[in-house]
Design a protein around this motif. Structure first.
Motif, PDB file in Angstrom:
ATOM      1  N   UNK A 284      19.557  -9.582  -4.446  1.00  0.00           N
ATOM      2  CA  UNK A 284      18.140  -9.950  -4.382  1.00  0.00           C
ATOM      3  C   UNK A 284      17.283  -8.733  -4.722  1.00  0.00           C
ATOM      4  N   UNK A 285      16.374  -8.916  -5.672  1.00  0.00           N
ATOM      5  CA  UNK A 285      15.523  -7.849  -6.177  1.00  0.00           C
ATOM      6  C   UNK A 285      14.064  -8.166  -5.880  1.00  0.00           C
ATOM      7  N   UNK A 286      13.248  -7.130  -5.835  1.00  0.00           N
ATOM      8  CA  UNK A 286      11.797  -7.337  -5.716  1.00  0.00           C
ATOM      9  C   UNK A 286      11.312  -8.044  -6.969  1.00  0.00           C
ATOM     10  N   UNK A 287      10.673  -9.207  -6.770  1.00  0.00           N
ATOM     11  CA  UNK A 287      10.248 -10.011  -7.916  1.00  0.00           C
ATOM     12  C   UNK A 287       8.928  -9.541  -8.506  1.00  0.00           C
ATOM     13  N   UNK A 288       8.019  -9.047  -7.663  1.00  0.00           N
ATOM     14  CA  UNK A 288       6.729  -8.597  -8.159  1.00  0.00           C
ATOM     15  C   UNK A 288       5.835  -9.730  -8.609  1.00  0.00           C
ATOM     16  N   UNK A 300       7.350  -2.289 -22.237  1.00  0.00           N
ATOM     17  CA  UNK A 300       8.531  -1.508 -21.908  1.00  0.00           C
ATOM     18  C   UNK A 300       8.665  -0.286 -22.801  1.00  0.00           C
ATOM     19  N   UNK A 301       8.005  -0.323 -23.947  1.00  0.00           N
ATOM     20  CA  UNK A 301       8.074   0.835 -24.835  1.00  0.00           C
ATOM     21  C   UNK A 301       7.361   2.039 -24.229  1.00  0.00           C
ATOM     22  N   UNK A 302       6.378   1.783 -23.376  1.00  0.00           N
ATOM     23  CA  UNK A 302       5.578   2.875 -22.842  1.00  0.00           C
ATOM     24  C   UNK A 302       6.181   3.517 -21.604  1.00  0.00           C
ATOM     25  N   UNK A 303       6.978   2.754 -20.879  1.00  0.00           N
ATOM     26  CA  UNK A 303       7.534   3.289 -19.634  1.00  0.00           C
ATOM     27  C   UNK A 303       8.847   2.593 -19.317  1.00  0.00           C
ATOM     28  N   UNK A 304       9.966   3.298 -19.437  1.00  0.00           N
ATOM     29  CA  UNK A 304      11.255   2.656 -19.176  1.00  0.00           C
ATOM     30  C   UNK A 304      11.535   2.445 -17.699  1.00  0.00           C
ATOM     31  N   UNK A 305      10.738   3.042 -16.812  1.00  0.00           N
ATOM     32  CA  UNK A 305      10.989   2.890 -15.381  1.00  0.00           C
ATOM     33  C   UNK A 305      10.219   1.670 -14.881  1.00  0.00           C
ATOM     34  N   UNK A 306      10.909   0.543 -14.819  1.00  0.00           N
ATOM     35  CA  UNK A 306      10.275  -0.739 -14.523  1.00  0.00           C
ATOM     36  C   UNK A 306      10.506  -1.037 -13.044  1.00  0.00           C
ATOM     37  N   UNK A 307       9.609  -0.549 -12.200  1.00  0.00           N
ATOM     38  CA  UNK A 307       9.903  -0.442 -10.780  1.00  0.00           C
ATOM     39  C   UNK A 307       9.799  -1.748 -10.018  1.00  0.00           C
ATOM     40  N   UNK A 308       9.317  -2.833 -10.612  1.00  0.00           N
ATOM     41  CA  UNK A 308       9.198  -4.062  -9.840  1.00  0.00           C
ATOM     42  C   UNK A 308      10.527  -4.782  -9.674  1.00  0.00           C
ATOM     43  N   UNK A 309      11.599  -4.230 -10.207  1.00  0.00           N
ATOM     44  CA  UNK A 309      12.922  -4.812 -10.025  1.00  0.00           C
ATOM     45  C   UNK A 309      13.760  -3.998  -9.042  1.00  0.00           C
TER      46      UNK A 309
END
Length: 414
Positions: A284-288, A300-309
């Protein structure tokens, strides 16, 4: 001195050889996937919870005990006139009608695919109507739809606005239809018969989960990409979780998915849960989807760190014989906080079981309270849950690849 120089030379040569081998392996991998995905590169090892048990399943109790999940009816298979093909998906609309996705006369077997390529494109789409509307009380067919539309349908989701979502693993596509307007999809993602690993292609996508608040949705992409992709309501990518090189590396590191097969969005807890089948776990992941201020709505091109997951909970299902259980399908009931799971032991000679468990966020456990053991000949693939008004009872409907649909009833046992 010469011996020392020789030793250093050997070490240098060994390091050089390892670097060359590593480079070759990376090149081999890039040949397999022409367009690398923009995946989340965040290191989860400090944040991912340790797997916790979905209580130990007692095989002896499964065989001899009272289950609390009782078969009410089963249709299809060898019972009466068989109107189903392989039943792969099942879902309710908001009026309480039950829908089943099946494959007509088409069978998924060892000859169906060459890696990700579907071998029977020339046979054309399935001639039978692949979406059936059933009366949930007795399983009788009310209506049918989608003749000559799909090649190997897999996942079925009906969202809060009664949009119908279907994944097709042969076409490598996801389709969205407005209920009652099935002539043309309102949204199509992926390229027909073209598998890929970039932001515009899928590789055998398995399921869809849709937010009831903002229309954002998640796709489990699936048998060969091993990732979950989050989209806005218009089909633009928000973020991606998972790394598809898990099989290639021979690794089961915890931020790798291995066949994400089914999704359950727990809206009120802001969790997206995945049946991570070959890792034998529910993650189970944070859905955001609740806190708009924290949503990562950017390219995603601007920031690879996609923290809502960020991962929140990880659950393992084991039995008292020490076998892990692979979850095929999950469904969550908000009313009482129960997770319903279809799973099979890693000992494939044992039958599938359906479990219901109470999801505890205090101690990160799922406490197994009800179960049903299917016949060894059946192959359950998907399930959905129906609340019964003013009662603790629930109906569980199961789509079975053995060309059957099951109705189970969970008796109030609280």
């Amino acid at each position: 001195m010469p011996k020392i120089e020789h030793s250093f030379l050997n070490i240098f040569n060994l390091i050089t050889l390892l670097l060359i081998l590593s480079s070759c392996l990376q090149i081999t991998y890039s040949w397999n996937y022409e367009y690398p995905a923009l995946v989340d590169s965040y290191d989860y090892k400090d944040t991912l919870p340790k797997p916790t048990l979905f209580n130990k399943v007692n095989r002896d109790e499964l065989e001899n005990g009272e289950s609390h999940l009782i078969k009410e009816w089963v249709i299809g298979g060898k019972v009466g006139k068989n109107v189903f093909g392989e039943c792969s998906g099942i879902s309710f609309d908001n009026k309480g009608d039950l829908y089943v996705l099946h494959r007509g006369k088409r069978i998924w077997d060892i000859n169906s695919f060459n890696h990700s390529h579907f071998n029977h494109i020339n046979d054309g789409p399935i001639k039978e109507k692949t979406l059936l509307k059933l009366n949930p009380k007795d399983g009788k067919i009310v209506d049918s739809y989608f003749s000559k539309k799909f090649y190997m349908p897999h996942g079925l989701t009906i969202d809060q606005e009664d949009n119908v979502w279907i994944t097709d693993v042969a076409m490598h596509q996801v389709f969205k239809y407005e209920m009652g307007n099935f002539a043309k999809p309102s949204l199509v993602l992926g390229t027909k018969f073209k598998a890929g690993h970039d932001n515009y292609h899928f590789c055998q996508p398995t399921d869809v989960a849709v937010s009831s608040t903002n229309g954002q949705f998640f796709v489990s992409d699936g048998y060969c990409n091993h990732r979950i992709i989050k989209y806005d309501a218009n089909g633009n990518i928000i973020s991606i979780f998972g790394k598809s090189d898990s099989y290639w590396l021979g690794s089961q590191r915890q931020n790798f998915l291995m066949t994400p097969h089914s999704l359950a969005l727990i809206q009120n807890l802001d969790l997206i849960c995945v049946a991570d089948r070959e890792n034998s776990r529910i993650l189970c992941l944070k859905a955001g989807v609740l806190n708009m201020d924290n949503l990562d709505i950017y390219s995603a091109y601007n920031n690879p760190r996609l923290t809502n997951f960020l991962p929140r909970f990880s659950y393992k299902i084991v039995d008292n014989k020490g076998h892990n259980y692979r979850p095929y399908a999950i469904s969550y009931c908000t009313k009482d906080g129960k997770m319903y799971v279809l799973c099979q032991s890693d000992n494939e000679n044992t039958p599938f079981i359906a479990l219901s468990g109470e999801l505890s966020l205090q101690d990160d456990t799922l406490n197994s309270v009800s179960w049903y053991q299917f016949p060894i000949s059946s192959r359950p693939h998907d399930l959905t849950v129906e609340d019964i008004a003013n009662s603790n009872d629930k109906n569980i409907y199961v789509a079975d690849l053995s060309q059957m649909v099951w109705k189970l009833k969970e008796t109030g046992n609280e």
